[in-house]
Every structure is written in structure tokens, then in C-alpha cells.
Design a protein around this motif. Structure first.
Motif, short mmCIF file in Angstrom:
data_model
loop_
_atom_site.label_atom_id
_atom_site.label_comp_id
_atom_site.label_asym_id
_atom_site.label_seq_id
_atom_site.Cartn_x
_atom_site.Cartn_y
_atom_site.Cartn_z
N ARG A 15 -29.38 -10.60 -12.96
CA ARG A 15 -29.22 -11.85 -13.82
C ARG A 15 -28.64 -13.27 -12.90
N VAL A 16 -29.46 -14.12 -12.67
CA VAL A 16 -29.22 -15.22 -11.82
C VAL A 16 -29.02 -16.43 -12.56
N LYS A 17 -27.82 -16.98 -12.34
CA LYS A 17 -27.49 -18.36 -13.29
C LYS A 17 -27.52 -19.47 -12.29
N ALA A 18 -28.12 -20.85 -13.03
CA ALA A 18 -28.06 -22.00 -12.24
C ALA A 18 -27.36 -23.14 -13.40
N ASP A 19 -27.48 -24.22 -13.10
CA ASP A 19 -26.97 -25.19 -14.03
C ASP A 19 -27.92 -25.23 -15.36
N ASN A 20 -29.07 -25.38 -15.13
CA ASN A 20 -30.05 -25.73 -16.28
C ASN A 20 -30.93 -24.42 -16.81
N TRP A 21 -30.52 -23.14 -16.11
CA TRP A 21 -31.20 -22.06 -16.58
C TRP A 21 -30.48 -20.78 -16.24
N GLU A 22 -30.95 -19.71 -16.81
CA GLU A 22 -30.85 -18.15 -16.12
C GLU A 22 -31.86 -17.50 -16.02
N SER A 23 -31.90 -16.68 -15.13
CA SER A 23 -33.11 -15.88 -14.96
C SER A 23 -32.80 -14.29 -14.90
N VAL A 24 -33.41 -13.43 -15.45
CA VAL A 24 -33.17 -12.11 -15.26
C VAL A 24 -34.81 -11.43 -14.66
N ARG A 25 -34.41 -11.10 -13.18
CA ARG A 25 -35.52 -10.68 -12.52
C ARG A 25 -35.82 -9.30 -12.44
N MET A 26 -36.66 -9.25 -13.52
CA MET A 26 -37.29 -7.83 -13.94
C MET A 26 -37.62 -6.94 -12.66
N LEU A 27 -38.79 -7.71 -11.84
CA LEU A 27 -39.42 -7.02 -10.61
C LEU A 27 -39.19 -8.05 -9.62
N LEU A 28 -38.71 -7.51 -8.39
CA LEU A 28 -38.62 -8.29 -7.08
C LEU A 28 -39.37 -7.74 -5.94
N LYS A 29 -39.29 -8.38 -4.75
CA LYS A 29 -39.94 -8.04 -3.53
C LYS A 29 -39.67 -6.65 -3.27
N ASP A 30 -38.59 -6.05 -3.38
CA ASP A 30 -38.14 -4.69 -3.02
C ASP A 30 -39.11 -3.74 -4.07
N ASP A 31 -39.50 -3.95 -5.20
CA ASP A 31 -40.18 -3.15 -5.93
C ASP A 31 -41.56 -3.03 -5.39
N ASN A 32 -42.12 -3.70 -4.65
CA ASN A 32 -43.51 -3.50 -3.86
C ASN A 32 -44.61 -3.39 -4.57
N MET A 33 -44.63 -4.54 -5.59
CA MET A 33 -45.60 -4.69 -6.63
C MET A 33 -46.46 -6.03 -6.04
N GLY A 34 -46.16 -6.59 -5.17
CA GLY A 34 -46.63 -7.82 -4.76
C GLY A 34 -46.49 -9.06 -5.56
N PHE A 35 -45.67 -9.19 -6.42
CA PHE A 35 -45.17 -10.38 -7.35
C PHE A 35 -43.96 -9.87 -7.91
N SER A 36 -43.23 -10.93 -8.46
CA SER A 36 -42.14 -10.74 -9.07
C SER A 36 -42.30 -11.16 -10.43
N PHE A 37 -41.48 -10.56 -11.44
CA PHE A 37 -41.64 -10.85 -12.80
C PHE A 37 -40.26 -11.29 -13.48
N HIS A 38 -40.07 -12.33 -14.20
CA HIS A 38 -38.58 -12.71 -14.60
C HIS A 38 -38.68 -13.02 -16.01
N ILE A 39 -37.78 -13.08 -16.79
CA ILE A 39 -37.33 -13.42 -17.96
C ILE A 39 -36.47 -14.53 -17.89
N THR A 40 -36.78 -15.75 -18.35
CA THR A 40 -36.10 -17.10 -17.81
C THR A 40 -35.67 -17.63 -18.94
N THR A 41 -34.34 -18.20 -19.37
CA THR A 41 -33.95 -18.86 -20.23
C THR A 41 -33.81 -20.04 -19.76
N LEU A 42 -34.38 -21.51 -20.45
CA LEU A 42 -34.14 -22.75 -19.94
C LEU A 42 -33.10 -23.43 -21.01
N TYR A 43 -31.94 -23.93 -20.59
CA TYR A 43 -30.88 -24.48 -21.52
C TYR A 43 -31.43 -25.72 -22.26
#
Length: 132
Positions: A15-43
Motif C-alpha cells: 500500500r503506497v500513499k501520495a497526496d492525491n491517491w493511494e495504490s495497493v500494488r497487487m502484482l509487481l516486477k518481482d512477481d515475474n509476470m511482465g506487468f504490474s497490477f494495482h487497485i488505486t483509490t483517487l481522492y
């Protein structure tokens, strides 16, 4: 096989937070899928300038309403549940959330995990990796 729940990821460093949003990074580079997948909440009532110079992104709106404006031509597109927009040309854009929005995002190349936008709205190509 990789199995994760949104709630598990939300309670972790994924879970990564910024001023305008937060994003839950479900898949990342280290998962070796060739893409990343996130569920993001925009304030709600926030505008975020974004310019992914190093990544391509597709965004699917799950809930909430807003709009995306491409800076080059000023074209504005409404975003509501069921809308997909794809930044296939590294489009510099403004993302406006009129209400809290939940979106599903796919990035290529995949993110490492800790990326947030710099002063130009860019994610770096390489960033700190989230360790599980």
C-alpha cells in the motif's frame, strides 16, 4: 501460483500513499509476470498531473466519477464505472476525481513497488522494491 487478497496487500508495504491517491500494488516486477497490477483509490476533488514517460498504463474504473484530459490536445474524457482508458503513447494527462474513485491499473513495464510521481508526474523506471 500467486494468491493474494486485496486486504492482505492493503495491510502490507504494497500500500503506497501520495497526496492525491493511494495504490495497493497487487502484482509487481518481482512477481515475474511482465506487468504490474494495482487497485488505486483517487481522492475526491483532486487533480493529478501525470506523464508516464517510462511506462504504458491501462486504467479501468470500478467506482466513482472523474475525467482524464490529454494535455497535448485538451481532449477531455469522462470516467465512470465501466470505463477503460489506455495511455498507449506515454500521454501527458490530467486526472481529475470528482468523487472518490477506485480504479484497476496495469503497468508495462511493471513497477517495483514504491514508485510515486515526481515533479513532472513521472514514475522512475527503477525504484525501491517491496520485499515480502
Amino acid at each position: 501460483m500467486i494468491v493474494r487478497t486485496l486486504e492482505q496487500a492493503r495491510q502490507s508495504d504494497r500500500r503506497v500513499k501520495a497526496d492525491n491517491w493511494e495504490s495497493v500494488r497487487m502484482l509487481l516486477k518481482d512477481d515475474n509476470m511482465g506487468f504490474s497490477f494495482h487497485i488505486t483509490t483517487l481522492y475526491a476533488n483532486k487533480e493529478t498531473p501525470i506523464h508516464y514517460q517510462n511506462h504504458l498504463e491501462s486504467v479501468y474504473c470500478i467506482s466513482g466519477e472523474g475525467e482524464v484530459e490529454t494535455v497535448a490536445d485538451g481532449e477531455v474524457h469522462a470516467i465512470k464505472p465501466g470505463t477503460l482508458y489506455v495511455l498507449d503513447k506515454h500521454d501527458k494527462h490530467l486526472l481529475r476525481a470528482f468523487s472518490e474513485m477506485t480504479v484497476a491499473c496495469v503497468f508495462n513495464p511493471p513497477l517495483n513497488g514504491k514508485e510515486t510521481h515526481d515533479e513532472n508526474g513521472v514514475y522512475p523506471l527503477e525504484a525501491e522494491t517491496i520485499m515480502e
